[in-house]
Design an enzyme around this catalytic site. Sequence first.
Site, PDB file in Angstrom:
ATOM      1  N   LYS A   1       0.859  -1.192   0.000  1.00  0.00           N
ATOM      2  CA  LYS A   1       0.000   0.000   0.000  1.00  0.00           C
ATOM      3  C   LYS A   1       0.889   1.234   0.000  1.00  0.00           C
ATOM      4  CE  LYS A   1      -3.259   3.072   0.724  1.00  0.00           C
ATOM      5  NZ  LYS A   1      -4.153   3.501  -0.383  1.00  0.00           N
TER       6      LYS A   1
ATOM      7  N   CYS B   1      -0.473  11.298  -5.608  1.00  0.00           N
ATOM      8  CA  CYS B   1      -0.332  11.838  -4.260  1.00  0.00           C
ATOM      9  C   CYS B   1      -0.714  13.322  -4.291  1.00  0.00           C
ATOM     10  CB  CYS B   1       1.086  11.673  -3.761  1.00  0.00           C
ATOM     11  SG  CYS B   1       2.291  12.351  -4.882  1.00  0.00           S
TER      12      CYS B   1
HETATM   13  C1  YRO Z   1      -5.922   9.535  -3.577  1.00  0.00           C
HETATM   14  C2  YRO Z   1      -4.783   9.666  -2.575  1.00  0.00           C
HETATM   15  C3  YRO Z   1      -5.356   9.528  -1.156  1.00  0.00           C
HETATM   16  C4  YRO Z   1      -4.204  11.052  -2.714  1.00  0.00           C
HETATM   17  C5  YRO Z   1      -3.670   8.636  -2.872  1.00  0.00           C
HETATM   18  C6  YRO Z   1      -3.950   7.197  -2.447  1.00  0.00           C
HETATM   19  C7  YRO Z   1      -4.984   6.534  -3.301  1.00  0.00           C
HETATM   20  C8  YRO Z   1      -6.205   6.139  -2.797  1.00  0.00           C
HETATM   21  C9  YRO Z   1      -6.588   6.345  -1.369  1.00  0.00           C
HETATM   22  O1  YRO Z   1      -5.832   5.899  -0.454  1.00  0.00           O
HETATM   23  O2  YRO Z   1      -7.663   6.959  -1.197  1.00  0.00           O
HETATM   24  N1  YRO Z   1      -7.147   5.554  -3.604  1.00  0.00           N
HETATM   25  C10 YRO Z   1      -6.900   5.322  -4.939  1.00  0.00           C
HETATM   26  O3  YRO Z   1      -7.754   4.800  -5.684  1.00  0.00           O
HETATM   27  N2  YRO Z   1      -5.692   5.671  -5.455  1.00  0.00           N
HETATM   28  C11 YRO Z   1      -4.729   6.288  -4.696  1.00  0.00           C
HETATM   29  O4  YRO Z   1      -3.639   6.603  -5.231  1.00  0.00           O
END
Ligand code: YRO
Length: 312
Positions: free
Chosen positions: A44, A131
Site C-alpha cells: 500500500k 499523491c
Molecule cells: C488519492 C490519494 C489519497 C491522494 C492517494 C492514495 C490513493 C487512494 C486512497 O488511499 O484513497 N485511492 C486510490 O484509488 N488511489 C490512490 O492513489
Amino acid sequence: ADISTTLAGVKLPNLLFNASGVCCQTEADLKLMVESESGSLITKSATFEQRDGNPSPRYTPLPGGIGSINSMGLPNEGYEYYLNYAKNYDYSSKKPLFISLSGLSLADNVKMCEAFVAADLPCVLEINYSCPNVPGKPQMGYDLEAMEHSLSVLAPIIKKPFGIKLPPYFDIAHFDQAAAVFNKFDNLAFVTCINSVGNGLAIDFETEEALIKPKDGFGGLGGLMVLNTALANVNAFHRRLPGKQVIGVGGVVSGKEAFLHVLAGASAVQIGTQLKEEGPGVFARIAKELSDIMVAKGYKTLEDFRGKVKTL
Ligand SMILES: CC(C)(C)CCc1c(C(=O)O)[nH]c(=O)[nH]c1=O
C-alpha cells in the site's frame, strides 16, 4: 502458454499482481499475496507517518459489477513498516516485491527514498503520483511542472530502475507533454497506468444518498467501467516511451482484459477492484484464462502479441 515477464530488469513468474492499495496494507494482507498465484506483489502506498485514512464507508463496489468507488485517504502503516517488511522479505521466493511510496511532500518522498536506497534491497519502487500536491493545486500527476521537479530530485536519489503510478490522462496533448517529461529520466523504467479515475460520485437511487462518506461522496473510480480509459493510457505511453515499460491496471476482471492490456502494450498487469471483490484466488483464475486465450490464438509468449494492437 508462457505468461512470465521481466519488469525493470526483474523476472516475474507471471505478469499479474495486485494494484497498490488492495490486499497489501498489513503483513497479513501481504502474506495472502505471497501465498496467491500472483507473479508479484506491491505494498500500500506509504506515507512518512502512519495514517488511519478516511471514515467508512470509504470503498464500495458499484451495482452490476461495473466497478468501484473509493476515497480511502491513504490509510497505511507508515513507511518504516514497509521498509522493515522489505528487509525481511524472502527474495529467493522468485516473487519480486514492489514498494509503493506516496509522500505528502517532496521532502517526505526524499526521506523515504533515501531510506530504501540506504537499505540496498532488491525491491522495486513505484512512486504514486496521484499523491496530493499543495492545497489548491491538482494532484501531482496533473501538475507536470511539479511532477518534473519531483522526478529531477528523486530519480538521482533512487539511482536504480523505478516506476511511477499515474492518474489517467484524457487529452492527446497531455499524453505528449507527460511523455516528454518521463523521457528525461533514464532510470524511470516503467509507468503504471492507470490509477483510479478521479472524483467520481456514486449515488443510491432509493435512499438518494452518496455511497461513500468522505469528500461528499466523491472518490476514485475503478473496475470494468475504466477499462477503455486504462487501455488508452497504456497504449499512449507504450507508443511514446521507447525503452520504457508500462504496467497496465484498470478494468481487469478476466483473462480477456489482461490480454487486451498486453495487446495495448503492457509488460505486467495489476488487478484492484476484482481482487478486492473476489479475493486472491483471482490470480490463479485470470492466469489460466489468459493462458487458454493465448493457446486458442496461437501465441506462446507475451512478446508474441505485446503492443501489437492493430489500427484500421
Ligand atoms: C488519492 C490519494 C489519497 C491522494 C492517494 C492514495 C490513493 C487512494 C486512497 O488511499 O484513497 N485511492 C486510490 O484509488 N488511489 C490512490 O492513489
